[in-house]
Design a protein around this motif. Structure first.
Motif, PDB file in Angstrom:
ATOM      1  N   ARG A 125       4.425   2.054   0.153  1.00 23.56           N
ATOM      2  CA  ARG A 125       3.796   3.202   0.071  1.00 23.56           C
ATOM      3  C   ARG A 125       2.388   3.058   0.179  1.00 23.56           C
ATOM      4  O   ARG A 125       1.769   2.304  -0.469  1.00 23.56           O
ATOM      5  N   LEU A 126       1.809   4.060   0.754  1.00 20.11           N
ATOM      6  CA  LEU A 126       0.291   4.166   0.560  1.00 20.11           C
ATOM      7  C   LEU A 126      -0.048   4.731  -0.562  1.00 20.11           C
ATOM      8  O   LEU A 126       0.207   5.704  -0.765  1.00 20.11           O
TER       9      LEU A 126
ATOM     10  N   ALA B 119       0.588   6.670   7.692  1.00 19.76           N
ATOM     11  CA  ALA B 119       1.174   6.015   6.426  1.00 19.76           C
ATOM     12  C   ALA B 119       1.266   7.251   5.249  1.00 19.76           C
ATOM     13  O   ALA B 119       2.433   7.306   4.658  1.00 19.76           O
TER      14      ALA B 119
ATOM     15  N   PHE C 185      -2.088  -0.395  -0.259  1.00 16.85           N
ATOM     16  CA  PHE C 185      -0.504  -0.192  -0.145  1.00 16.85           C
ATOM     17  C   PHE C 185       0.215  -0.832  -1.324  1.00 16.85           C
ATOM     18  O   PHE C 185      -0.408  -1.798  -1.901  1.00 16.85           O
TER      19      PHE C 185
END
Ligand SMILES: Nc1ncnc2c1ncn2[C@@H]1O[C@H](COP(=O)(O)OP(=O)(O)O)[C@@H](O)[C@H]1O
Ligand SMILES: [Mg+2]
Length: 280
Positions: free
Chosen positions: A57-58, A46, A72
């Protein structure tokens, strides 16, 4: 906090509403659990995904209080409906095709190739043939030797230039109200040939009520069109073998829905093999 059902793992996966009213999605696994490494693997993947990839998005990952934790962006979405006639199918197919283009070449370095990463577990008939279970179906019993031979062919075509998600199924896809599709759970990703991600849709369409002729939904996707027919049949055989084998193993503690799911999955993949080999 809204706990997310649907997964098979005993960790925590939850959507959080934070004090400032923003959201986040957190998944966590005890460091001592055998799946903790899969969570670490997911964090590595990720963190390496490009912003153009259709993924949340991480925001943070690390170890906290004895847990491997991944945070996330929260996706406010629903799982696409894979049943026959659903308007969700075409956008899902397009999203997977676009995802594979974005993830070629593979953006994450030093990943194991698919042939060994997936080849290690995605099989079953050879092992089943050594000591066939009493309740094995008549057709499988009769074709055990052919199935054991067929299930290995895909492996020599599994490696390739892409990052492959490796576990595409409806509960790893989230459709937002804007019609965007996010792909989650990268714990099984590896370096390989992208036909695997699009092909993975087929058994899940069949599990949702389609016949295996649902393959026609993939027509026009280059990674599917370019895959060799024999390789796809082998891949179907490998899934059938894997799910048949796993459905006969004791369910891991805390995962009560797994075995019935595996039975259904095995029947589905067998129907796919029979469709592809003309054995109605
Ligand atoms: N970023 C996210 N935002 C909202 N829901 C998510 C997000 N990621 C995953 N989910 C939901 O949580 C479920 C479990 O997540 P997943 O990553 O598959 O965890 P597990 O490792 O337990 O399989 C998914 O099926 C999906 O419904
Ligand atoms: Mg999952």
């Amino acid at each position: 906090m809204a706990d997310q059902g649907g997964g098979f793992t005993p960790g925590v996966a939850a959507r959080l509403r934070l004090a400032d009213d923003s959201g986040a999605f957190v998944k966590a696994m005890p460091v001592t659990h055998p799946l903790a490494d899969a969570y670490r693997h997911e964090a590595r993947i990720a963190a390496g995904l490009p912003s153009a990839a259709p993924v949340p998005r991480l925001l943070w990952h690390g170890t906290a209080e004895g847990w491997v934790v991944l945070v996330f962006d929260d996706v406010d979405g629903r799982h696409p409906d894979p049943t026959p006639g659903s308007a969700d199918i075409e956008p899902v197919v397009d999203a997977i095709a676009a995802m594979s283009r974005t993830l070629t070449p593979c953006p994450v370095a030093e990943l194991e190739p698919s042939s060994t990463a997936r080849g290690a577990w995605l099989h079953g008939w050879e092992l089943l043939a050594q000591d066939p279970p009493e309740d094995l179906g008549a057709w499988e019993r009769q074709h055990l030797a052919e199935l054991a031979k067929a299930e290995t062919v895909w492996r020599s075509h599994a490696d390739g230039p892409a990052l492959v998600h490796g576990d595409i199924r409806p509960d790893h896809l989230l459709t937002t109200t804007g019609g965007h599709i996010a792909v989650v759970d990268w714990a099984h990703a590896f370096h390989g040939a992208p036909w695997q991600d699009i092909a993975d849709l087929v058994p899940h369409l069949v599990m949702a009520g389609h016949t295996p002729a649902a393959e026609h939904h993939l027509a026009g996707v280059d990674t599917w069109e370019e895959a060799d027919e024999e390789v796809l049949t082998s891949y179907a055989a490998a899934y059938a073998g894997y799910w048949t084998r796993m459905s006969r193993q004791p369910a891991p503690k805390g995962v009560p829905h797994l075995r019935p799911y595996l039975r259904r999955a095995a029947a589905t993949a067998l129907a796919w093999v029979r469709h592809r080999t003309g054995a109605a």
